[in-house]
Design a protein around this motif. Structure first.
Motif, PDB file in Angstrom:
ATOM      1  N   ILE A 154      69.998  -5.536  12.566  1.00  0.00           N
ATOM      2  CA  ILE A 154      71.056  -5.206  13.519  1.00  0.00           C
ATOM      3  C   ILE A 154      72.231  -6.168  13.359  1.00  0.00           C
ATOM      4  N   ARG A 155      71.939  -7.461  13.225  1.00  0.00           N
ATOM      5  CA  ARG A 155      73.005  -8.444  13.030  1.00  0.00           C
ATOM      6  C   ARG A 155      73.804  -8.137  11.773  1.00  0.00           C
ATOM      7  N   ALA A 156      73.092  -7.756  10.717  1.00  0.00           N
ATOM      8  CA  ALA A 156      73.762  -7.400   9.463  1.00  0.00           C
ATOM      9  C   ALA A 156      74.684  -6.196   9.661  1.00  0.00           C
ATOM     10  N   GLY A 157      74.211  -5.234  10.432  1.00  0.00           N
ATOM     11  CA  GLY A 157      75.038  -4.060  10.706  1.00  0.00           C
ATOM     12  C   GLY A 157      76.347  -4.427  11.363  1.00  0.00           C
ATOM     13  N   GLY A 158      76.305  -5.418  12.263  1.00  0.00           N
ATOM     14  CA  GLY A 158      77.518  -5.849  12.937  1.00  0.00           C
ATOM     15  C   GLY A 158      78.393  -6.750  12.097  1.00  0.00           C
ATOM     16  N   ALA A 159      77.785  -7.414  11.113  1.00  0.00           N
ATOM     17  CA  ALA A 159      78.517  -8.366  10.275  1.00  0.00           C
ATOM     18  C   ALA A 159      79.066  -7.742   8.994  1.00  0.00           C
ATOM     19  N   GLY A 160      78.804  -6.457   8.783  1.00  0.00           N
ATOM     20  CA  GLY A 160      79.302  -5.794   7.586  1.00  0.00           C
ATOM     21  C   GLY A 160      78.459  -6.036   6.349  1.00  0.00           C
ATOM     22  N   ILE A 161      77.208  -6.436   6.546  1.00  0.00           N
ATOM     23  CA  ILE A 161      76.275  -6.647   5.434  1.00  0.00           C
ATOM     24  C   ILE A 161      75.379  -5.418   5.338  1.00  0.00           C
ATOM     25  N   GLU A 162      75.455  -4.699   4.260  1.00  0.00           N
ATOM     26  CA  GLU A 162      74.757  -3.418   4.170  1.00  0.00           C
ATOM     27  C   GLU A 162      73.256  -3.554   3.959  1.00  0.00           C
ATOM     28  N   ALA A 163      72.815  -4.648   3.356  1.00  0.00           N
ATOM     29  CA  ALA A 163      71.382  -4.828   3.101  1.00  0.00           C
ATOM     30  C   ALA A 163      71.126  -6.289   2.746  1.00  0.00           C
ATOM     31  N   PHE A 164      69.865  -6.691   2.830  1.00  0.00           N
ATOM     32  CA  PHE A 164      69.480  -8.064   2.484  1.00  0.00           C
ATOM     33  C   PHE A 164      68.021  -8.075   2.062  1.00  0.00           C
ATOM     34  N   TYR A 165      67.632  -9.123   1.360  1.00  0.00           N
ATOM     35  CA  TYR A 165      66.238  -9.291   0.926  1.00  0.00           C
ATOM     36  C   TYR A 165      65.518 -10.290   1.829  1.00  0.00           C
ATOM     37  N   ALA A 193      77.481  -1.413  16.921  1.00  0.00           N
ATOM     38  CA  ALA A 193      77.693  -0.018  17.319  1.00  0.00           C
ATOM     39  C   ALA A 193      79.177   0.342  17.302  1.00  0.00           C
ATOM     40  N   LYS A 194      79.433   1.624  17.107  1.00  0.00           N
ATOM     41  CA  LYS A 194      80.809   2.113  17.184  1.00  0.00           C
ATOM     42  C   LYS A 194      81.339   2.000  18.608  1.00  0.00           C
ATOM     43  N   VAL A 195      80.470   2.314  19.578  1.00  0.00           N
ATOM     44  CA  VAL A 195      80.845   2.235  20.999  1.00  0.00           C
ATOM     45  C   VAL A 195      79.782   1.427  21.731  1.00  0.00           C
ATOM     46  N   THR A 196      80.173   0.292  22.280  1.00  0.00           N
ATOM     47  CA  THR A 196      79.256  -0.548  23.047  1.00  0.00           C
ATOM     48  C   THR A 196      79.587  -0.421  24.525  1.00  0.00           C
ATOM     49  N   ILE A 197      78.550  -0.109  25.309  1.00  0.00           N
ATOM     50  CA  ILE A 197      78.699   0.055  26.750  1.00  0.00           C
ATOM     51  C   ILE A 197      77.869  -1.032  27.431  1.00  0.00           C
TER      52      ILE A 197
END
Length: 220
Positions: free
Chosen positions: A110-121, A185-189
């Protein structure tokens, strides 16, 4: 004037479409955005992909969505707990899919998703069912598997206080997954206990800056 405060939870979740991916904050019962979840139940969106540390207890939280077949797939770390009988029954009936994710890996995806990291090992999960079908590489003699980032169409999070710009502070363990989900997320509530004037929050205490938050709803 920037004002992200929405009058009600129902208004805040009104545009959640069928088949959306929704990140649900919380750990156990701490930091769970219950009012947003129940507003989503009333809104009747279905075929959702849910990302949550657990599947709710009894018929509370996302367990209520699962009980009424609103969630098609769950990405989760702890799906089987004593009081998570709703999920267990739906899974046995083949009415919900599960992607089991080690807790630390889920947080990092999830953190990667927000940081612009598409994948990690990561070495976590090597030699288990978690590694099935995933790319493997060795780094410094350590076998690792490739994990992809998790991103959401929406994030439902819970915080203690917000201002109208969407800056957030959390209450102790209620922080948990909420800050990383807010970024992914695109939209955070954000469902909050209190809304204060801009400038009242100590800048050093703000964990989630308003740039990551699109909507704020005060708990009723």
């Amino acid at each position: 004037m920037i004002n992200k405060v929405i009058a009600s939870a129902s208004e805040a979740v009104a545009d959640v479409d069928n088949a959306s991916t929704v990140l649900f904050g919380g750990f156990g019962g701490a930091g769970v955005p219950y009012e947003l979840i129940y507003a989503l139940y009333d809104q009747e969106a279905k075929d959702l992909t849910a990302v949550s540390n657990n599947p709710g207890y009894h018929e509370e939280g996302i367990a209520k969505l699962i009980a009424h077949d609103r969630i098609a797939k769950l990405l989760c770390s702890f799906p089987v707990q004593k009081d998570s009988y709703v999920f267990k029954e739906k899974y046995k009936q083949g009415k919900i899919d599960l992607e089991l994710i080690p807790q630390g890996t889920m947080a990092e995806r999830i953190r990667a998703g927000g940081a612009g990291i598409e994948a990690f090992y990561t070495p976590t999960g090597v030699g288990t069912e978690v590694a099935k079908g995933k790319d493997k590489k060795e780094f410094n003699g350590i076998t690792c598997i490739l994990e992809k980032a998790i991103k959401g169409d929406f994030a439902f999070i819970r915080a203690k206080k917000a201002d109208r710009w969407g800056n957030l502070v959390y209450n102790k363990s209620g922080r948990n997954f909420n800050p990383v989900m807010a970024m992914a997320a695109k939209v955070t509530i954000a469902e909050v206990d209190e809304i204060v004037e801009v400038g009242e929050l100590d800048p050093e205490a703000i964990v989630t800056p308003g740039i990551f938050v699109q909507r704020v709803v005060k708990r009723s």
